[in-house]
Write a protein that holds these residues in place. Structure first.
Motif, PDB file in Angstrom:
ATOM      1  N   ASP A  91       0.934  -1.067   0.087  1.00 53.56           N
ATOM      2  CA  ASP A  91       0.121   0.062   0.132  1.00 53.56           C
ATOM      3  C   ASP A  91       0.822   1.169   0.138  1.00 53.56           C
ATOM      4  O   ASP A  91       0.370   2.343  -0.581  1.00 53.56           O
ATOM      5  CB  ASP A  91      -1.044   0.041   1.359  1.00 53.56           C
ATOM      6  CG  ASP A  91      -1.965   1.101   0.980  1.00 53.56           C
ATOM      7  OD1 ASP A  91      -2.610   1.140   0.104  1.00 53.56           O
ATOM      8  OD2 ASP A  91      -2.006   1.877   2.102  1.00 53.56           O
ATOM      9  N   ARG A 146       3.660   3.685  -4.059  1.00 54.05           N
ATOM     10  CA  ARG A 146       2.876   4.698  -4.786  1.00 54.05           C
ATOM     11  C   ARG A 146       3.557   5.234  -5.948  1.00 54.05           C
ATOM     12  O   ARG A 146       4.806   5.853  -5.297  1.00 54.05           O
ATOM     13  CB  ARG A 146       1.729   5.512  -4.036  1.00 54.05           C
ATOM     14  CG  ARG A 146       0.873   4.915  -3.285  1.00 54.05           C
ATOM     15  CD  ARG A 146       0.121   5.846  -2.383  1.00 54.05           C
ATOM     16  NE  ARG A 146      -0.922   5.115  -1.547  1.00 54.05           N
ATOM     17  CZ  ARG A 146      -2.067   4.605  -1.757  1.00 54.05           C
ATOM     18  NH1 ARG A 146      -2.476   4.969  -3.172  1.00 54.05           N
ATOM     19  NH2 ARG A 146      -2.813   4.118  -1.005  1.00 54.05           N
ATOM     20  N   ARG A 190      -5.270   6.522 -11.586  1.00 58.05           N
ATOM     21  CA  ARG A 190      -6.226   5.625 -11.608  1.00 58.05           C
ATOM     22  C   ARG A 190      -6.440   5.055  -9.978  1.00 58.05           C
ATOM     23  O   ARG A 190      -5.695   4.841  -9.370  1.00 58.05           O
ATOM     24  CB  ARG A 190      -6.248   4.190 -12.562  1.00 58.05           C
ATOM     25  CG  ARG A 190      -6.087   4.809 -13.880  1.00 58.05           C
ATOM     26  CD  ARG A 190      -5.544   3.605 -14.965  1.00 58.05           C
ATOM     27  NE  ARG A 190      -3.957   3.477 -14.974  1.00 58.05           N
ATOM     28  CZ  ARG A 190      -3.293   3.039 -15.633  1.00 58.05           C
ATOM     29  NH1 ARG A 190      -4.008   2.353 -16.737  1.00 58.05           N
ATOM     30  NH2 ARG A 190      -1.968   2.993 -15.541  1.00 58.05           N
ATOM     31  N   ASP A 191      -7.793   4.804  -9.856  1.00 63.40           N
ATOM     32  CA  ASP A 191      -8.470   4.271  -8.526  1.00 63.40           C
ATOM     33  C   ASP A 191      -8.845   2.949  -8.687  1.00 63.40           C
ATOM     34  O   ASP A 191      -9.941   2.487  -9.461  1.00 63.40           O
ATOM     35  CB  ASP A 191      -9.267   5.444  -8.120  1.00 63.40           C
ATOM     36  CG  ASP A 191      -9.796   5.125  -6.579  1.00 63.40           C
ATOM     37  OD1 ASP A 191      -9.446   4.272  -6.142  1.00 63.40           O
ATOM     38  OD2 ASP A 191     -10.716   6.151  -6.225  1.00 63.40           O
ATOM     39  N   THR A 192      -8.325   2.058  -7.697  1.00 62.76           N
ATOM     40  CA  THR A 192      -8.825   0.410  -7.920  1.00 62.76           C
ATOM     41  C   THR A 192     -10.171   0.496  -7.434  1.00 62.76           C
ATOM     42  O   THR A 192     -10.932  -0.453  -7.702  1.00 62.76           O
ATOM     43  CB  THR A 192      -7.925  -0.345  -7.281  1.00 62.76           C
ATOM     44  OG1 THR A 192      -7.774   0.201  -5.741  1.00 62.76           O
ATOM     45  CG2 THR A 192      -6.438  -0.382  -7.758  1.00 62.76           C
ATOM     46  N   ASN A 193     -10.780   1.463  -6.541  1.00 68.78           N
ATOM     47  CA  ASN A 193     -12.002   1.433  -6.120  1.00 68.78           C
ATOM     48  C   ASN A 193     -13.028   1.986  -7.142  1.00 68.78           C
ATOM     49  O   ASN A 193     -14.229   1.377  -6.876  1.00 68.78           O
ATOM     50  CB  ASN A 193     -12.182   2.361  -4.931  1.00 68.78           C
ATOM     51  CG  ASN A 193     -11.474   2.044  -3.755  1.00 68.78           C
ATOM     52  OD1 ASN A 193     -11.379   1.084  -3.268  1.00 68.78           O
ATOM     53  ND2 ASN A 193     -10.851   3.052  -2.992  1.00 68.78           N
ATOM     54  N   LYS A 194     -12.761   2.369  -8.240  1.00 64.76           N
ATOM     55  CA  LYS A 194     -13.529   2.811  -9.163  1.00 64.76           C
ATOM     56  C   LYS A 194     -13.112   1.971 -10.674  1.00 64.76           C
ATOM     57  O   LYS A 194     -14.126   1.944 -11.285  1.00 64.76           O
ATOM     58  CB  LYS A 194     -13.415   4.362  -9.568  1.00 64.76           C
ATOM     59  CG  LYS A 194     -13.859   5.210  -8.490  1.00 64.76           C
ATOM     60  CD  LYS A 194     -13.735   6.775  -8.765  1.00 64.76           C
ATOM     61  CE  LYS A 194     -14.056   7.826  -7.642  1.00 64.76           C
ATOM     62  NZ  LYS A 194     -13.602   9.083  -7.858  1.00 64.76           N
ATOM     63  N   ASP A 195     -11.889   1.764 -10.650  1.00 65.71           N
ATOM     64  CA  ASP A 195     -11.589   0.973 -11.893  1.00 65.71           C
ATOM     65  C   ASP A 195     -11.355  -0.295 -11.993  1.00 65.71           C
ATOM     66  O   ASP A 195     -10.781  -0.842 -13.135  1.00 65.71           O
ATOM     67  CB  ASP A 195     -10.237   1.854 -12.311  1.00 65.71           C
ATOM     68  CG  ASP A 195     -10.549   3.363 -12.807  1.00 65.71           C
ATOM     69  OD1 ASP A 195     -11.303   3.750 -13.166  1.00 65.71           O
ATOM     70  OD2 ASP A 195      -9.397   4.259 -12.337  1.00 65.71           O
ATOM     71  N   ILE A 211     -13.617  -3.833 -10.643  1.00 69.55           N
ATOM     72  CA  ILE A 211     -14.796  -4.511 -10.247  1.00 69.55           C
ATOM     73  C   ILE A 211     -14.719  -5.980 -10.030  1.00 69.55           C
ATOM     74  O   ILE A 211     -14.290  -6.756 -10.797  1.00 69.55           O
ATOM     75  CB  ILE A 211     -16.157  -4.442 -11.138  1.00 69.55           C
ATOM     76  CG1 ILE A 211     -16.345  -2.928 -11.498  1.00 69.55           C
ATOM     77  CG2 ILE A 211     -17.269  -4.870 -10.418  1.00 69.55           C
ATOM     78  CD1 ILE A 211     -17.243  -2.902 -12.448  1.00 69.55           C
ATOM     79  N   HIS A 219     -14.042 -13.569  -5.320  1.00 67.00           N
ATOM     80  CA  HIS A 219     -12.740 -13.736  -4.745  1.00 67.00           C
ATOM     81  C   HIS A 219     -12.393 -14.768  -3.629  1.00 67.00           C
ATOM     82  O   HIS A 219     -13.294 -14.774  -2.612  1.00 67.00           O
ATOM     83  CB  HIS A 219     -12.183 -12.339  -4.004  1.00 67.00           C
ATOM     84  CG  HIS A 219     -10.874 -12.249  -3.426  1.00 67.00           C
ATOM     85  ND1 HIS A 219     -10.313 -11.476  -2.508  1.00 67.00           N
ATOM     86  CD2 HIS A 219      -9.880 -13.215  -3.515  1.00 67.00           C
ATOM     87  CE1 HIS A 219      -9.166 -11.747  -1.950  1.00 67.00           C
ATOM     88  NE2 HIS A 219      -8.658 -12.825  -2.771  1.00 67.00           N
ATOM     89  N   HIS A 265     -11.513  -4.880 -15.171  1.00 70.17           N
ATOM     90  CA  HIS A 265     -10.683  -3.476 -15.058  1.00 70.17           C
ATOM     91  C   HIS A 265     -10.743  -2.373 -16.186  1.00 70.17           C
ATOM     92  O   HIS A 265     -11.329  -3.099 -17.382  1.00 70.17           O
ATOM     93  CB  HIS A 265      -9.179  -3.874 -14.836  1.00 70.17           C
ATOM     94  CG  HIS A 265      -8.592  -4.334 -16.009  1.00 70.17           C
ATOM     95  ND1 HIS A 265      -8.150  -3.532 -16.850  1.00 70.17           N
ATOM     96  CD2 HIS A 265      -8.123  -5.588 -16.285  1.00 70.17           C
ATOM     97  CE1 HIS A 265      -7.476  -4.292 -17.972  1.00 70.17           C
ATOM     98  NE2 HIS A 265      -7.879  -5.623 -17.533  1.00 70.17           N
TER      99      HIS A 265
END
Length: 371
Positions: free
Chosen positions: A166, A169, A174-179, A181, A185, A202
């Motif tokens: 984490d 960076r 890009r944001d994995t929360n938005k980009d 799904i 899992h 993605h």
């Protein structure tokens, strides 16, 4: 329904939440004390143990109305640590007394080692332990607690690797929360390493969401690879050991020359791991470390991330008995003049990608390091 008293790591509510598998707002928790008992650290471990001690008090939390499912989950989690439930009477913060059960260590399982501090534990490994519990509890009902016990250290290593990840960076907007799904899992397998499977989409480079991909990954902790270099003598030290994966792929030469390398222990910084591994594998001490970068070793199939270093120091001796017996390591080392070392790299003698990467990093920075 049952009531339990927790005196140790399960007082850490993020951990309790993950072990029970339900949100904290659904769990009845209040402060409590168990008289005539004391909480001690366990020698060589992060978790505590409780022992009878007249006149002392063990502080903890009283958790009410735990279901049979809760108890089974707790037994699975604590069973890996060789603890058993015992009935006691605790004092609540409102002055009332209540009957409860406590996880006591099996006689002779652990050796006490001074006082134990919940805050000190939480500061050191609280986040690691809570994150590791997510993976541990994913195997509840699927494997025996005794089997899980043999995997806990590796799981904690992976949890620490997630925390380290984490921090890596580079400025990607890009944001994995938005980009990304995630549709599914699953933790499919654990036996030191873990195997996880995921169905996901993605965002593609044209801005649209791509198709659902079905992928699996070998779950590993983070590791370090450090190349010992003596700038005064212009020499390099390499180590050699047998590698079963190379043997399993039918490589006729599974004894590989490598840089010193090893896993980063839970809570350990990469630099600390580099110094520790150099002593364990080759008996080498460094004056300083030069960071040579970091990268995923096989990003299409594994989570393994390698921190690369060149360690500067005096290289005056080699060993034929490096490594830890407890890990089955049989390591020898060799000191090479830099010119011979880089010639071996150019002739493709080395099969370890970290060693190859460090060889060419050193070639690029060698003049600076020798000043």
């Amino acid at each position: 329904m049952s009531d339990l008293f927790f005196y140790g790591t399960l007082r850490h509510l993020p951990l309790l939440e993950r072990v029970l598998g339900r949100p904290l707002q659904d769990i009845s928790v209040q402060s409590a004390v168990l008289p005539d008992h004391a909480v001690h650290a366990v020698k060589g471990q992060d978790f505590p143990m409780i022992l009878p001690l007249s006149g002392d008090s063990a502080h903890g939390v009283f958790v009410q109305d735990l279901s049979s499912e809760d108890l089974a989950r707790l037994a699975f989690y604590e069973g890996a640590f060789d603890y058993d439930l015992t009935p006691v009477t605790v004092d609540l913060h409102d002055g009332n007394k209540r009957e409860a059960k406590v996880f006591f260590p099996a006689p002779g399982s652990w050796k006490p080692d001074g006082q134990w501090s919940l805050q000190g534990w939480a500061d050191r490994v609280g986040d690691i332990t809570a994150l590791a519990a997510e993976e541990e509890m994913a195997y509840f009902g699927r494997i025996e607690p005794e089997v899980m016990a043999g995997n806990i250290r590796a799981i904690q290593t992976r949890a620490w690797a997630k925390i380290l990840a984490d921090k890596r960076r580079t400025g990607d907007p890009r944001d994995t929360n938005k980009d990304v799904i995630v549709h599914r899992h699953d933790r499919a397998y654990v036996n030191y390493f873990g195997m996880e499977e995921v169905d996901l989409q993605h965002r593609q480079h044209d801005g649209s969401m791509g198709p659902v991909l079905h992928r699996g990954s070998l779950m590993q902790g983070s590791a370090v690879s450090v190349l010992p270099y003596d700038p005064a003598r212009d020499t390099v030290l390499v180590v050699e050991q047998f590698r079963p994966p190379a043997f399993l792929i039918n490589d006729p030469e599974p004894w590989l020359w490598e840089a010193v390398a090893g896993m980063i222990d839970p809570g350990e910084e990469p630099e600390q791991a580099a110094h520790r591994e150099a002593m364990e594998e080759a008996g080498v001490k460094f004056d300083r470390l030069e960071y040579a970068g970091g990268a995923y070793s096989s990003s299409g199939s594994s989570t393994g991330f390698m921190y690369l270093y060149v360690g500067l120091g005096d290289l005056t001796h080699t060993t034929n008995t490096g490594g830890l017996d407890t890990e089955g390591e049989d390591i020898r080392s060799q000191i090479l003049p830099f010119d011979a070392f880089i010639d071996m790299a150019d002739r493709h003698v080395f099969k370890d990608v970290q060693l190859v990467a460090l060889a060419y990093w050193l070639a690029r920075h060698r003049d600076r390091l020798r000043v």
